[in-house]
Write an enzyme that holds these catalytic residues in place. Structure first.
Site, PDB file in Angstrom:
ATOM      1  N   HIS A   7      -4.527   4.050   3.393  1.00  0.00           N
ATOM      2  CA  HIS A   7      -5.748   3.816   4.189  1.00  0.00           C
ATOM      3  C   HIS A   7      -6.169   5.098   4.914  1.00  0.00           C
ATOM      4  CE1 HIS A   7      -3.908  -0.372   4.384  1.00  0.00           C
ATOM      5  NE2 HIS A   7      -5.098  -0.605   3.856  1.00  0.00           N
ATOM      6  N   ARG A  35       1.701  -4.800   1.729  1.00  0.00           N
ATOM      7  CA  ARG A  35       2.691  -5.833   1.402  1.00  0.00           C
ATOM      8  C   ARG A  35       4.068  -5.245   1.096  1.00  0.00           C
ATOM      9  NH1 ARG A  35      -2.202  -8.464  -0.830  1.00  0.00           N
ATOM     10  NH2 ARG A  35      -2.412 -10.469   0.237  1.00  0.00           N
TER      11      ARG A  35
END
Ligand code: PAF
Length: 282
Positions: free
Chosen positions: A37, A187
Site C-alpha cells: 500500500h 491477510r
C-alpha cells in the site's frame, strides 16, 4: 497530513486543491497497510501534487461466510505509516456515511468479473465496483493507483472506468513481494509460521510457469499441471484455481500465443491468498 471523516469535507478539500491547479492521486485501501500500500502512496506522491489514501473496510465486498468481522483494523498504526511518508490526506469514512440504512444502489460489474473470484465470491465485485465508484465520486482525483496483485479487481475497475466514461486515469503498480517472493497482503498476518512457509508454493508455481514459457512451452494444460504439482507438494491445503488466462478478458486459454497471465487462488488453513504473474512469449 489531514485525516478527513466526512464525504462532504474530502470532496470540498480536493475540489479546492484541483481548482488551484494541483493534481490529485488517490489510493483506495481497506487499511491494515503494508509496504505494498505504501508503495502505491509513494507512487501517487511522485506522479501527482497531492496524495490521498482512503481507509474503509467495505462490507459489501465480503460474502456472508468471509472474514469481514475479523478483517484486521489497525487505524492508528495505518495513520502513523501514512504520516511518515507524508501522505497529504487520509479519508476514513464511517460505514453509515457510505451505506446509509436502506442503501440499495449498486454498480453491476462488467463481464470480466464473471469467472475466478467472481464465481467463487459471488457479489464480491459488485461490492468492489460500488465502493470504488463511490470513492471516485467523493474524493475526485486525476489518477487512482491500484496494485497488480488483485489482477481481476484491476481489470474490473479499468473496464468500469472506461465503460462508464469516468474522468479518472487508472495506474497499475507492480506487486510488492517479501524477500522470499510472497506477495504482500493484509491477510498474510493470519498465516502461522508453517502456513507462511507453505504459502511460498504460490510464488514457486508462478515462477515455474514463467520458466516454462521462456523455454517455449505454450501448451496451457502442461503448464497448469506443473503449477498444480508444485502447489500440491508445498503443500497448499486447497487450490481454488491455478490457471492461465487471457491477460485482457481473463478467459481460459489452450495455448499461449503472446501474453497471458497465470492466476492462483489457494487456501492455507483458513487464510485465502491470491497471486498472479504475467507470462510473455516476447
Ligand atoms: O483492494 C482493496 O483493498 C479493496 O478491494 C478496495 C479497492 C480498496 C475496495 O474496497
Amino acid at each position: 497530513m489531514r485525516v478527513v471523516h466526512s464525504p462532504h469535507e474530502i470532496y470540498s478539500q480536493l475540489t479546492h486543491e484541483r481548482s488551484t491547479g494541483r493534481s490529485v492521486g488517490l489510493v483506495p485501501t481497506m487499511g491494515a497497510l503494508h509496504a505494498g500500500h505504501l508503495s502505491l502512496v509513494e507512487q501517487a506522491k511522485r506522479d501527482c501534487d497531492i496524495a490521498v489514501a482512503t481507509i474503509f473496510v467495505n462490507p459489501t465486498q465480503f460474502g456472508p461466510h468471509e472474514d469481514f468481522s475479523k478483517y484486521p483494523r489497525t487505524l492508528d498504526c495505518d495513520l502513523e505509516l501514512l504520516r511518515k511518508i507524508n501522505c497529504d490526506y487520509v479519508f476514513v469514512p464511517s460505514s453509515e456515511q457510505i451505506y446509509a440504512p436502506g442503501h440499495s444502489t449498486f454498480i453491476d460489474p462488467p463481464a470480466v468479473s464473471r469467472l475466478w473470484e467472481g464465481e467463487i465470491r459471488p457479489g464480491h465485485f459488485r461490492g468492489v465496483a460500488t465502493i470504488v465508484f463511490k470513492l471516485f465520486m467523493m474524493a475526485p482525483a486525476h489518477v487512482a493507483f491500484f496494485g497488480r496483485k488483485d489482477y481481476q479487481q484491476v481489470a474490473v475497475i479499468r473496464t468500469m472506468v472506461e465503460e462508464l466514461n469516468l474522468p479518472i486515469r487508472i495506474e497499475i503498480c507492480d506487486t510488492i513481494r517479501e524477500a522470499d517472493g510472497l506477495a504482500m497482503s493484509s491477510r498474510n498476518r493470519y498465516l502461522s509460521t508453517t502456513e507462511r512457509t507453505r504459502a511460498l508454493g504460490l510464488w514457486r508455481a508462478l515462477q515455474h510457469a514463467r520458466e516454462l514459457v521462456e523455454q517455449n512451452v505454450v501448451d496451457v494444460a502442461k503448464i497448469e499441471a506443473a503449477m498444480a504439482e508444485i502447489l500440491h507438494t508445498a503443500p497448499i491445503d486447497a487450490i481454488d484455481y491455478a490457471r492461465i488466462v487471457d491477460a485482457l478478458t481473463l478467459e481460459p486459454l489452450e495455448q499461449i500465443d503472446d501474453v497471458a497471465v497465470a492466476i492462483i487462488a489457494a487456501r492455507l488453513g483458513t487464510t485465502r491468498l491470491i497471486d498472479n504473474l504475467t507470462l510473455s512469449r516476447r
